[in-house]
Design an enzyme around this catalytic site. Structure first.
Site, PDB file in Angstrom:
ATOM      1  N   ASP A 175       0.870  -1.164   0.000  1.00 44.54           N
ATOM      2  CA  ASP A 175       0.000   0.000   0.000  1.00 44.54           C
ATOM      3  C   ASP A 175       0.920   1.231   0.000  1.00 44.54           C
ATOM      4  O   ASP A 175       2.148   1.124   0.136  1.00 44.54           O
ATOM      5  CB  ASP A 175      -0.957  -0.023   1.204  1.00 44.54           C
ATOM      6  CG  ASP A 175      -2.204   0.836   0.928  1.00 44.54           C
ATOM      7  OD1 ASP A 175      -2.150   1.689   0.022  1.00 44.54           O
ATOM      8  OD2 ASP A 175      -3.230   0.653   1.621  1.00 44.54           O
TER       9      ASP A 175
HETATM   10  C1  NOJ Z   1      -4.135   3.726   0.065  1.00 41.47           C
HETATM   11  C2  NOJ Z   1      -5.280   2.790   0.267  1.00 41.47           C
HETATM   12  O1  NOJ Z   1      -5.158   2.156   1.515  1.00 41.47           O
HETATM   13  C3  NOJ Z   1      -5.439   1.736  -0.814  1.00 41.47           C
HETATM   14  O2  NOJ Z   1      -6.676   1.098  -0.624  1.00 41.47           O
HETATM   15  C4  NOJ Z   1      -5.329   2.338  -2.171  1.00 41.47           C
HETATM   16  O3  NOJ Z   1      -5.512   1.348  -3.156  1.00 41.47           O
HETATM   17  C5  NOJ Z   1      -3.974   3.000  -2.299  1.00 41.47           C
HETATM   18  N1  NOJ Z   1      -3.828   4.043  -1.285  1.00 41.47           N
HETATM   19  C6  NOJ Z   1      -3.749   3.623  -3.668  1.00 41.47           C
HETATM   20  O4  NOJ Z   1      -4.448   4.777  -3.808  1.00 41.47           O
END
Ligand code: NOJ
Length: 769
Positions: free
Chosen positions: A294
Site C-alpha cells: 500500500d
Molecule cells: C491507500 C489505500 O489504503 C489503498 O486502498 C489504495 O488502493 C492506495 N492508497 C492507492 O491509492
C-alpha cells in the site's frame, strides 16, 4: 568402481541408438514455459538497476493518499526505473507515458497502469458495503465487469480492488469499502469481483479484462478501536476461521495481485511480514501473482519501529513484497541491500520476474496499448446500458430498516417536504473512492424524486448542515468534499424546515454522513448522525407528519431515536451515479426493496465490536433482568439495533420449518436442507433466505451461528417456493488448534430465516465415520 554421475548417465542413455529410436517429437512448450523463456531472455538483458526499476510503482497526478508524492517520473521512466504507474487514465495520458517507456527506455519494457477502481470506474455503483447488501452475486459481478470494460477503455490494466477486509467495528471508516462482517458472504463476493474484473477464465490478454488486486493483506479491518492504520493482534484460530477466508477465496479465484496492508499483524507490519506474504500467501495458498505495498507502506515501517530505510527495505523484499507503491525505498536501497548481503540477487530477481509475468499475462509485451483508443473510450464509457445497470444495482443495494403502517411506498400525488443536508447532494451520492466518476453526472435525491413524480409538490429545506464543526468541514473539503457551510443558525434552519414540513403531507428527510466521513482516514468515535441532524429530526417529528428517513452513510450507525420515531427508514448507502433515480424507484414502489445489511447496526457505539457470529462465552446473557453475573452491560442489552442479514420488504415472507435429508450424516456426505418460503403480503418481492450453522461442541469454542448459504428468490404475491440448500463436508469444517481444517463429529444446529436473528432451528449429528 568409478561412479558415473547420474546426469551423465541420463545423457548417455538418451544418446544411445535405442533411445534415439524411441524419441518422441518434443512436446510444444506450455504457456508457462513460453512465458518463462520470454522472461528469462528479457531478464538476461536487464541491469540490476533496471530490475529494481520494475519494483517501483509511481503515482502521477491527483488522489494522493499519503504525505509523499512521486517525483522525477518522466526521467525515471526513460531510465527504465519505473515498473508501473497509477492515478492517471484516459487513452491520451496513458499513451503518452507508455510511449515514453517504449521509445525512450533502453529495453522498451511496457509500463503497467493501475487505478483505484473500487465501485465502478466512470459509471459509479453503490459503495461496496451497499453492493454487498444486495446479496446478489450476479449484480456484484456485473458491477466489476462494467468497471473492467470502462477502465480498460480508459487505458488501465490493473484495479486496486476487491477490498475484502472483514470489519466488525463500525467506527472504522473503511468498513464502507468492504463486504461487512461475514467471512462466508465476503468470500462469495471476493470471488464474484475477481471474476467480474478478470473475466471467467482469468484471461488478462483480452482488451476488456483488468488484473484485480486483492487488498489489504491482511487483517486491516481489525484495526484496534476502529482507528485507521491501527495495530491488529489476533489468535491464528480467529484469523484462519474468521478473517482470512475472503482473501483465500480471491486467491483461489486466480486474483493477479495482492496489496499489503499498512497495519501491524501480531507484532510485524504486514509489509515486512514474511509469514504472511511468503509462508501463508505463497506456500500455503499457492498464490502465483505479485504483491504490491500500500501507499509508502515500506517507508512507514520506520515509524512502526522496524529499523532505518535500508533495514525496512530489506525486510520488505525478504518478506516477499515485490513492488513498492510510491515510497521509492526499493529504488534507493535494494542495490546497497544486495551489496551488504541483506538481500540476495535471487530475491530481487524473483520480485522482478513476478512483475514481468503480470505484464506478460496482461499481453502488454504483444500490445502495450491493449487496443486503447479514443474511439473505444467514447463508445464504452458511461454508455446507456451501464447507466441502466447502475440504477438497477443501486436499487438492489438498498435496505428497508423500518416501515410502520405501510408509510412506504409513497404516493405520487399530494406534497412532500424534502428536508436534509443530503437531499440535493450529487457529490455525496457517488460516495468515497469514486475515482473517475464525475459527480456532476450523478442524480441527487431531489432530482430523482422530481423526475419520478412530476405532479407531486416537493418543497426543499436544508434543515441542518451535515457538520457544523468548521475544522471537520475544512478537512472534508481538502479532499474534494465540496461542502458549503450554511451560515444561518441551527435554530433558523430548523425553523424553516419545520414550516416546510407543516405545509406538506409527508416528510422525507435525507440525512446521514457526507461521503468523506467514511473511507480511508475517516474513523469516527461517534457513529450517530453528525451535526444538528438529530435535533432537526426531533423538530420534524413534533409536527406530527409521517416521517420517512432516507439514510446516506458508509457504515452501520447508531440510530436508536430514529428507529423509535421515524415511520419508515430506508438505508441507501452512497448509491452511485444513479442514486436519486434508484431511491425514487424504491420510495414510490417501482422497486420493492430486497437488500439486507451485512454489518450489524449497534444500539450504541459502546457495544462495538458487535457481530452476529460471536462466541457464546461461559455466561451468555439471555435477557434475565436481575442476573448480574452475565456477559452483559449494565446500561444496554447485548442486542443490536438491526442484526446481520436484516432488511424488510413492502411485502412479508413466512418460513416453514426446515427439513433435513438426514439427521445423522457421515463425514463425506452432503446434507440437504429444505425450507418453504411464502410471500404472505401484498406485493411481489425478493427475499434473501439465509442458512446458518452451529457446531455445538468443538475442540475449540465455536460461534453461536455462522452463515453457510443464502438464496435470493423472487416470489409473487401469495407464491411459495421450496428452497434447497446443500451443506457439503467442507461447510462443517473449521481450523482447529493445530490449524487443521477438520469437521468434528457431534451435534450441529441448522438455522434458516430471513436474517441472523429470526430463524427456525433443526438439528443433526455428524457421525465419526
Ligand atoms: C491507500 C489505500 O489504503 C489503498 O486502498 C489504495 O488502493 C492506495 N492508497 C492507492 O491509492
Amino acid at each position: 568402481m568409478k561412479r558415473i554421475p547420474l546426469a551423465a548417465l541420463a545423457l548417455a542413455l538418451l544418446a544411445s541408438p535405442a533411445a534415439q529410436a524411441q524419441k518422441k517429437p518434443a512436446a510444444a512448450p506450455t504457456a508457462d514455459q513460453k512465458m518463462k523463456q520470454f522472461i528469462d531472455g528479457l531478464m538476461g538483458k536487464m541491469t540490476q538497476d533496471e530490475k529494481i526499476g520494475q519494483l517501483n510503482l509511481v503515482s502521477v497526478g491527483f488522489d494522493v493518499t499519503g504525505p509523499v508524492v512521486s517525483k522525477d517520473v518522466d526521467a525515471n521512466i526513460r531510465k527504465g526505473l519505473v515498473g508501473g504507474v497509477f492515478n492517471t487514465f484516459t487513452p491520451v495520458a496513458i499513451r503518452k507515458l507508455q510511449e515514453m517507456a517504449l521509445k525512450e527506455s533502453r529495453l522498451h519494457i511496457p509500463l503497467m497502469f493501475g487505478y483505484d477502481v473500487i465501485h465502478g470506474h466512470r459509471t459509479i455503483f453503490p459503495i461496496p458495503l451497499g453492493l454487498a447488501a444486495s446479496w446478489d452475486m450476479a449484480a456484484v459481478e456485473q458491477s466489476a465487469r462494467i468497471a473492467a470494460e470502462e477502465s480498460t477503455a480508459d487505458g488501465l490494466d490493473w484495479v486496486f480492488s476487491p477490498m475484502v477486509d472483514i470489519a466488525r467495528d463500525a467506527r472504522w471508516g473503511r468498513i464502507a469499502e468492504g463486504a461487512g462482517e461475514d467471512p462466508y458472504l465476503g468470500s462469495r463476493i471476493a470471488r464474484a469481483m475477481v471474476r467480474g474484473y478478470q473475466g471467467p477464465g482469468n484471461d488478462l490478454t483480452k482488451d476488456n479484462t483488468v488484473m484485480a488486486c486483492l487488498k489489504h493483506f491482511a487483517l486491516y479491518g481489525a484495526a484496534e478501536a476502529g482507528r485507521d492504520y491501527n495495530t491488529t493482534d489476533m489468535s491464528l484460530q480467529r484469523m484462519y476461521n474468521e478473517y482470512l477466508p475472503p482473501y483465500k477465496a480471491a486467491v483461489d479465484a486466480g486474483v493477479g495481485s495482492v496489496m499489503s496492508s499498512f497495519n501491524d499483524v501480531n507484532g510485524t507490519p504486514a509489509t515486512g511480514n514474511k509469514w504472511l506474504m511468503t509462508d501463508l500467501l505463497r506456500k500455503q495458498w499457492g498464490f502465483k501473482g505479485f504483491v504490491v505495498t500500500d501507499y509508502t507502506a515500506i517507508n512507514e515501517m520506520m515509524e512502526h519501529g522496524m529499523g532505518n530505510a535500508a533495514q525496512v527495505s530489506a525486510l520488505a523484499l525478504n518478506a516477499g513484497i515485490d513492488q513498492d507503491m510510491v515510497g521509492e525505498i526499493y529504488l534507493k536501497n535494494v542495490a546497497d541491500n544486495i551489496k551488504s548481503g541483506a538481500v540476495s540477487k535471487a530475491q530481487l530477481d524473483a520480485a522482478c520476474r513476478r512483475i514481468l509475468e503480470a505484464k506478460y499475462k496482461l499481453g502488454l509485451f504483444q500490445d502495450p496499448y491493449r487496443n486503447v483508443s479514443a474511439q473505444r473510450a467514447t463508445s464504452t464509457l458511461v454508455k446507456p446500458e451501464f447507466i441502466a445497470a447502475a440504477r438497477d444495482i443501486a436499487r438492489k443495494s438498498m435496505v428497508l430498516l423500518k416501515n410502520e403502517r405501510s408509510t412506504l411506498p409513497l404516493k405520487k400525488t399530494g406534497s412532500i417536504a424534502l428536508i436534509g443536508p443530503l437531499a440535493n447532494r450529487q457529490r455525496d451520492v457517488i460516495g468515497n473512492w469514486s475515482g473517475a466518476g464525475d459527480w456532476k453526472q450523478a442524480v441527487s435525491v431531489e432530482q430523482g424524486l422530481r423526475a419520478a413524480a412530476p405532479s407531486l409538490k416537493i418543497t426543499y429545506a436544508k434543515g441542518a448542515n451535515i457538520a457544523d464543526d468548521a475544522q471537520m468541514l475544512e478537512r472534508l473539503n481538502a479532499h474534494g468534499g465540496d461542502l458549503e457551510l450554511d451560515k444561518r443558525s441551527s435554530e433558523e434552519m430548523i425553523r424553516e424546515a419545520v414550516q416546510v414540513a407543516q405545509a406538506a403531507d409527508v416528510v422525507v428527510a435525507v440525512v446521514g454522513e457526507s461521503q468523506g466521513m467514511t473511507g480511508e482516514a475517516a474513523s469516527r468515535s461517534d457513529i450517530g448522525l453528525p451535526g444538528q441532524q438529530l435535533a432537526l429530526l426531533k423538530a420534524l417529528k413534533a409536527t406530527g407528519k409521517p416521517m420517512v428517513l432516507v439514510l446516506m452513510n458508509g457504515r452501520p450507525m447508531t440510530l436508536p431515536w430514529e428507529n423509535q420515531n421515524a415511520d419508515a427508514i430506508l438505508e441507501t448507502w452512497f448509491a452511485g451515479t444513479q442514486a436519486g433515480h434508484a431511491i425514487a424507484d424504491v420510495l414510490f414502489g417501482a422497486y420493492n426493496p430486497s437488500g439486507k445489511i451485512t454489518a450489524t447496526f449497534p444500539q450504541v457505539v459502546g457495544q462495538v465490536p458487535l457481530y452476529y457470529n460471536h462466541k457464546n462465552t461461559g455466561r451468555p446473557f439471555g435477557g434475565e433482568k436481575l442476573d448480574k453475573y452475565k456477559s452483559r452491560y449494565l446500561d444496554v442489552s447485548n442486542e443490536p439495533l438491526y442484526p446481520f442479514g436484516y432488511g424488510l420488504s413492502y411485502t412479508t415472507f413466512s418460513y416453514g420449518k426446515p427439513t433435513l435429508s438426514k439427521t445423522t450424516l457421515s463425514p463425506t456426505e452432503t446434507l440437504e436442507v429444505k425450507v418453504t418460503v411464502q410471500n404472505t403480503g401484498n406485493y411481489d418481492g425478493e427475499e434473501v433466505a439465509q442458512l446458518y450453522l452451529r457446531d455445538v461442541v468443538g475442540s475449540i469454542s465455536r460461534p453461536v451461528k455462522e452463515l453457510k448459504g443464502f438464496q435470493k428468490v423472487m416470489l409473487k404475491k401469495g407464491e411459495s417456493k421450496t428452497l434447497t440448500f446443500r451443506l457439503a463436508p467442507n461447510d462443517l469444517k473449521f481450523y482447529n488448534n493445530d490449524l487443521k481444517f477438520v469437521a468434528e463429529p457431534g451435534d450441529f444446529k441448522v438455522f434458516v430465516g430471513g436474517n441472523s436473528r429470526d430463524v427456525q432451528e433443526v438439528s443433526f449429528k455428524l457421525a465419526a465415520k
